[in-house]
Write a protein that holds these residues in place. Structure first.
Motif, short mmCIF file in Angstrom:
data_model
loop_
_atom_site.label_atom_id
_atom_site.label_comp_id
_atom_site.label_asym_id
_atom_site.label_seq_id
_atom_site.Cartn_x
_atom_site.Cartn_y
_atom_site.Cartn_z
N TYR A 90 119.69 22.37 57.67
CA TYR A 90 120.35 23.52 57.93
C TYR A 90 122.17 22.44 58.77
N HIS A 114 131.04 35.58 66.30
CA HIS A 114 130.90 36.04 65.72
C HIS A 114 130.45 37.07 64.91
N ALA A 116 129.18 39.70 63.92
CA ALA A 116 127.86 40.02 63.95
C ALA A 116 126.71 40.21 64.59
N LYS A 159 119.07 35.78 65.84
CA LYS A 159 119.02 36.34 65.30
C LYS A 159 120.22 35.54 64.29
N ALA A 162 118.00 33.25 62.18
CA ALA A 162 117.19 33.72 61.13
C ALA A 162 118.57 33.77 60.44
N ALA A 163 119.23 34.92 60.27
CA ALA A 163 120.62 35.54 59.64
C ALA A 163 121.61 33.90 59.63
N ARG A 164 120.91 32.81 59.82
CA ARG A 164 121.76 31.97 59.56
C ARG A 164 124.06 32.13 59.84
N ILE A 165 123.69 32.42 60.86
CA ILE A 165 124.83 32.77 61.40
C ILE A 165 126.18 31.34 61.10
N PRO A 166 126.58 30.76 60.41
CA PRO A 166 127.50 29.16 60.47
C PRO A 166 128.06 28.45 61.57
N ARG A 168 130.66 26.84 61.80
CA ARG A 168 132.35 26.61 61.05
C ARG A 168 133.15 27.44 61.49
N SER A 171 137.01 30.68 56.87
CA SER A 171 137.87 29.84 55.84
C SER A 171 139.38 31.15 55.71
N ASP A 173 141.48 32.96 55.09
CA ASP A 173 141.34 34.82 54.38
C ASP A 173 140.21 34.96 55.94
N ASP A 174 139.60 35.07 56.38
CA ASP A 174 138.80 35.01 56.98
C ASP A 174 139.35 34.72 58.73
N ARG A 178 139.15 36.97 62.80
CA ARG A 178 137.89 35.72 63.43
C ARG A 178 138.59 35.74 65.29
N MET B 1 118.73 30.47 51.01
CA MET B 1 119.15 31.88 52.22
C MET B 1 118.62 32.82 51.33
N TYR B 3 119.02 37.12 51.72
CA TYR B 3 119.52 38.89 52.42
C TYR B 3 119.01 39.88 51.19
N ASP B 82 125.11 31.56 54.13
CA ASP B 82 124.76 32.08 55.44
C ASP B 82 125.22 33.73 55.64
N LEU B 83 125.54 34.13 56.37
CA LEU B 83 125.55 35.70 56.94
C LEU B 83 127.11 35.35 56.04
N ASP B 84 127.84 34.57 56.50
CA ASP B 84 129.42 35.04 56.01
C ASP B 84 129.52 34.93 54.64
N LEU B 87 127.68 38.54 54.59
CA LEU B 87 128.90 39.81 54.56
C LEU B 87 129.72 40.35 53.85
N LYS B 88 130.08 39.15 53.33
CA LYS B 88 131.37 39.46 52.71
C LYS B 88 131.08 40.03 50.88
N PRO B 105 118.68 39.65 57.35
CA PRO B 105 118.27 37.93 56.28
C PRO B 105 116.75 38.36 55.82
#
Lengths: 411, 109
Positions: A90, A114, A116, A159, A162-166, A168, A171, A173-174, A178, B1, B3, B82-84, B87-88, B105
């Motif tokens: 990853y 993030h 979340a 978290k 495990a939840a794979r918060i990226p 990077r 994008s 639009d976000d 953010r 991954m 979810y 990934d979570l992004d 979530l979207k 997840p």
């Protein structure tokens, strides 16, 4: 010996975030990055006094931390091969081209901030991962028990993984949504730098204020049209400009009204004022200013005045009135009361402050403000009690020194 | 991954035809973009049976394991980078089914 200690402390301030960010990028795991960075610094504390400070401390730390991380992954891979693979695979790869603004530390802050994650968690993570503050320091800054803070950070790292918060930059639009989350965190980091907590640290941690400013500049380069980004940058610059006058030679915090305004950094003030004017022009064209822009405007009023008496307090109060409508928090109300004291006298201000008793009972600035108002009203005994409480709660050494002197001057 | 997207209902009951139509559109998108693993709606919690066979003798109990105002009304299982991304998609799913949803997840293997 003290030179070595200074070199370690400087390396910690300058290189911590860079090391954690580089390791997170390489290993895709915040926990491994943080632990390896911490181990590398512990090794420096052990080795540098005997071996001498390496010529490139940052490079030494990142190399040492990388070795520590690989050691840990090898140890764990013996236990669980698959997990290791997941960690190594990853890696986001090269980022989307962002020109000069790409920075590992910026990725790190978007991960730490993030949505979340709960806001308090974002702040704690940012201070730990970017600021390099220890868990006890962070716990103290936010009036939370150490163990609870430790758990919060551990849980957040789990978290993210495990939840794979990226890891990077979001994008396009976000990005706006953010960014506002990141600004809140950066302002808290700046504040921690401007009024640092903990007995073992400098009262003003230029490294944190500078880091907050640096990251805010990066975000401004990314979003030049965002008014709140400009507002926050202006606010930080106008506060940072007063840093040279903020602590006296004997280590006491100096209040705004007693500061040597000649020592203020005129370049930072000019840059801050430019940004404020830019936002005023935008407001005149119909863009409603957010809280950072209003706070920056308040600080522009202060930094335009020759002294306390020259300050346009009615302008300050008008700005606070706007701010209260936007953010009715008790801390804003407390700061507004300070402006009220200058315009309508300490008695009127005290009545406002007293109404905040319940909400701000655990906040040192509430007691310090009350103590000052009571002192001005000649109520020495009550003022002394308020100073006692403020000293008890204040975590900043220079502030404690200032409050103690003020208390001991009471008759 | 992968979810799990759980649809949380708080007594609104079964989906309306309009919601069903929106869910269909969303599902087609999930399939077209390669996120789709599984999706399904659940019958009401009253139809649940709890089984406990830990002691070797299966015990059946009528009703859901947890009586609460909020309950699981259905779920999606999606594949996302990934979570992004998750979530979207979840935000769009929530709009489509007009319910609150939770993203969680799966343990990575």
């Amino acid at each position: 010996m003290s030179d070595v200690r200074e070199a370690i402390s400087r390396a910690h301030h300058e290189e911590w975030a860079r090391a954690v960010a580089a390791l997170t990028r390489r290993f895709g795991d915040l926990d491994i990055a943080e632990e390896a960075a911490a181990e590398a610094f512990a090794t420096a504390v052990e080795r540098w006094p005997a071996d001498g400070v390496p010529p490139n401390p940052g490079g030494w730390l990142t190399t040492t931390a990388t070795r520590k991380a690989i050691d840990r992954i090898r140890r764990e891979s013996r236990r669980n091969d698959k997990q290791k693979e997941a960690q190594m695979v990853y890696d986001d790869g090269p980022s989307e081209p962002l020109g000069a603004i790409d920075d590992d530390r910026l990725r790190l802050i978007f991960t730490c901030c993030h949505p979340a994650l709960a806001l308090q968690t974002r702040v704690a993570l940012t201070l730990r991962m970017l600021g390099g503050l220890t868990v006890p320091e962070i716990a103290r800054a936010f009036l939370v028990a150490e163990r609870a803070m430790e758990q919060r950070i551990t849980r957040a790292k789990a978290k993210i993984k495990a939840a794979r918060i990226p890891y990077r930059i979001p994008s396009a639009d976000d990005l706006p949504a953010r960014v506002s989350g990141v600004l809140a965190v950066l302002f808290l980091v700046f504040n921690e730098g401007y009024l640092a907590t903990g007995p073992g640290t400098d009262p003003v941690r230029h490294d944190l204020t500078a880091e907050a400013i640096r990251l805010t500049r990066l975000i401004r380069a990314l979003l030049p049209q965002d008014g709140e980004v400009a507002g926050l940058l202006a606010l930080m610059l106008l506060i940072e400009a007063r840093r040279p006058a903020r602590v006296s030679a004997d280590g006491e915090l100096v209040n705004l009204n007693e500061q040597d305004r000649g020592a203020w950094d005129t370049e930072l003030i000019a840059e801050g004022h430019r940004l404020v004017r830019e936002r005023l022009a935008a407001a005149a064209a119909g863009a409603a200013p957010g809280r950072y822009q209003i706070l920056a405007a308040i600080n522009a009023v202060h930094t335009s005045a020759r002294d306390m008496r020259d300050t346009d307090w009615s302008q300050v109060l008008a700005l606070y009135d706007r701010l209260v409508r936007l953010d009715p928090s008790p801390i804003i109300a407390l700061n507004r009361a300070i402006a009220v004291a200058e315009l309508d006298g300490p008695e009127v201000a005290l009545a406002i402050v007293d109404r905040l008793a319940e909400a701000l009972a655990g906040y040192h600035a509430y007691h310090a403000t009350r103590a000052d108002l009571l002192r001005r009203l000649g109520q020495s005994q009550q003022s002394r009690a308020a100073y006692d409480r403020a000293i008890e709660l204040a975590g900043n050494t220079a502030e404690t020194a200032y409050l103690t002197r003020r208390r001991d001057q009471l008759r | 991954m992968q979810y799990l997207i759980s649809v949380i209902d708080d007594g609104t009951g079964p989906a309306t035809p309009k919601e069903d139509a929106a869910i269909d559109v969303f599902n087609e998108r999930l399939q077209a973009e390669g996120h789709w693993v599984f999706a399904g709606g659940l019958a009401s919690p009253d139809t649940a049976t709890v089984i406990d066979n830990r002691s070797g003798e299966a015990l059946f109990t009528d009703g859901p394991f947890l009586e609460s105002k909020e309950y699981l009304a259905g779920c999606w299982i999606i594949e996302a980078l990934d979570l992004d991304v998750a979530l979207k998609l979840a935000a769009e799913g929530s709009e489509a089914c007009n319910r609150k949803i939770e993203v969680r997840p799966f343990l990575s293997t």
